[in-house]
Write a protein that holds these residues in place. Structure first.
Motif, PDB file in Angstrom:
ATOM      1  N   MET A 146       0.839  -1.180   0.000  1.00  0.00           N
ATOM      2  CA  MET A 146       0.000   0.000   0.000  1.00  0.00           C
ATOM      3  C   MET A 146       0.881   1.240   0.000  1.00  0.00           C
ATOM      4  O   MET A 146       1.831   1.321   0.753  1.00  0.00           O
ATOM      5  CB  MET A 146      -0.887   0.021   1.227  1.00  0.00           C
ATOM      6  CG  MET A 146      -1.873  -1.074   1.297  1.00  0.00           C
ATOM      7  SD  MET A 146      -2.955  -0.687   2.659  1.00  0.00           S
ATOM      8  CE  MET A 146      -4.089  -1.962   2.474  1.00  0.00           C
ATOM      9  N   GLN A 147       0.498   2.179  -0.794  1.00  0.00           N
ATOM     10  CA  GLN A 147       1.295   3.385  -0.902  1.00  0.00           C
ATOM     11  C   GLN A 147       1.130   4.297   0.306  1.00  0.00           C
ATOM     12  O   GLN A 147       2.065   4.970   0.707  1.00  0.00           O
ATOM     13  CB  GLN A 147       0.927   4.129  -2.173  1.00  0.00           C
ATOM     14  CG  GLN A 147       1.350   3.359  -3.413  1.00  0.00           C
ATOM     15  CD  GLN A 147       0.950   4.075  -4.679  1.00  0.00           C
ATOM     16  OE1 GLN A 147       0.180   5.018  -4.661  1.00  0.00           O
ATOM     17  NE2 GLN A 147       1.470   3.606  -5.805  1.00  0.00           N
ATOM     18  N   SER A 148      -0.061   4.311   0.890  1.00  0.00           N
ATOM     19  CA  SER A 148      -0.296   5.218   2.011  1.00  0.00           C
ATOM     20  C   SER A 148       0.292   4.700   3.313  1.00  0.00           C
ATOM     21  O   SER A 148       0.483   5.460   4.254  1.00  0.00           O
ATOM     22  CB  SER A 148      -1.808   5.441   2.192  1.00  0.00           C
ATOM     23  OG  SER A 148      -2.420   4.243   2.613  1.00  0.00           O
ATOM     24  N   GLY A 149       0.551   3.405   3.400  1.00  0.00           N
ATOM     25  CA  GLY A 149       1.094   2.829   4.616  1.00  0.00           C
ATOM     26  C   GLY A 149       0.032   2.503   5.643  1.00  0.00           C
ATOM     27  O   GLY A 149       0.332   2.054   6.739  1.00  0.00           O
ATOM     28  N   LYS A 150      -1.246   2.719   5.293  1.00  0.00           N
ATOM     29  CA  LYS A 150      -2.337   2.432   6.227  1.00  0.00           C
ATOM     30  C   LYS A 150      -2.821   0.995   6.034  1.00  0.00           C
ATOM     31  O   LYS A 150      -2.821   0.463   4.933  1.00  0.00           O
ATOM     32  CB  LYS A 150      -3.502   3.385   6.000  1.00  0.00           C
ATOM     33  CG  LYS A 150      -3.182   4.819   6.364  1.00  0.00           C
ATOM     34  CD  LYS A 150      -4.402   5.689   6.185  1.00  0.00           C
ATOM     35  CE  LYS A 150      -4.074   7.120   6.564  1.00  0.00           C
ATOM     36  NZ  LYS A 150      -5.238   8.004   6.387  1.00  0.00           N
ATOM     37  N   LEU A 151      -3.248   0.404   7.130  1.00  0.00           N
ATOM     38  CA  LEU A 151      -3.777  -0.954   7.103  1.00  0.00           C
ATOM     39  C   LEU A 151      -5.193  -0.929   6.554  1.00  0.00           C
ATOM     40  O   LEU A 151      -6.010  -0.106   6.942  1.00  0.00           O
ATOM     41  CB  LEU A 151      -3.782  -1.541   8.518  1.00  0.00           C
ATOM     42  CG  LEU A 151      -4.319  -2.952   8.676  1.00  0.00           C
ATOM     43  CD1 LEU A 151      -3.440  -3.931   7.914  1.00  0.00           C
ATOM     44  CD2 LEU A 151      -4.370  -3.327  10.136  1.00  0.00           C
TER      45      LEU A 151
END
Length: 78
Positions: free
Chosen positions: A1-6
């Motif tokens: 994931m690019q945003s780093g959010k789960l």
């Protein structure tokens, strides 16, 4: 994931069952392989996996998988 959010997504019942079957089978194969590698004297490995649910018709735990492997070694000496 690019945003780093789960990201948590719901899986269908079919997908969960398929992933569970793959996991159980993979673990069975792993245990079998380790068993054969641990001793040259092992010739046969039987693995059974059961659910925690009781089969009402047979009054026993439901079998998920049964794996049976026989070690066959053919060595050609010339």
């Amino acid at each position: 994931m690019q945003s780093g959010k789960l990201s948590v997504k719901k899986k269908s019942e079919k997908q969960l069952k398929e992933e569970y079957a793959k996991c159980v089978t993979g673990l069975g194969l792993l245990v079998t392989g380790i068993s054969f590698m641990s001793s040259a004297g092992i010739e046969k490995v039987d693995i059974s996996a059961y659910t925690q649910r009781v089969d009402k018709k047979m009054d026993k735990l439901k079998t998920i998988i049964f794996i049976q492997f026989n070690w066959i070694e053919k060595v050609l000496l010339k």
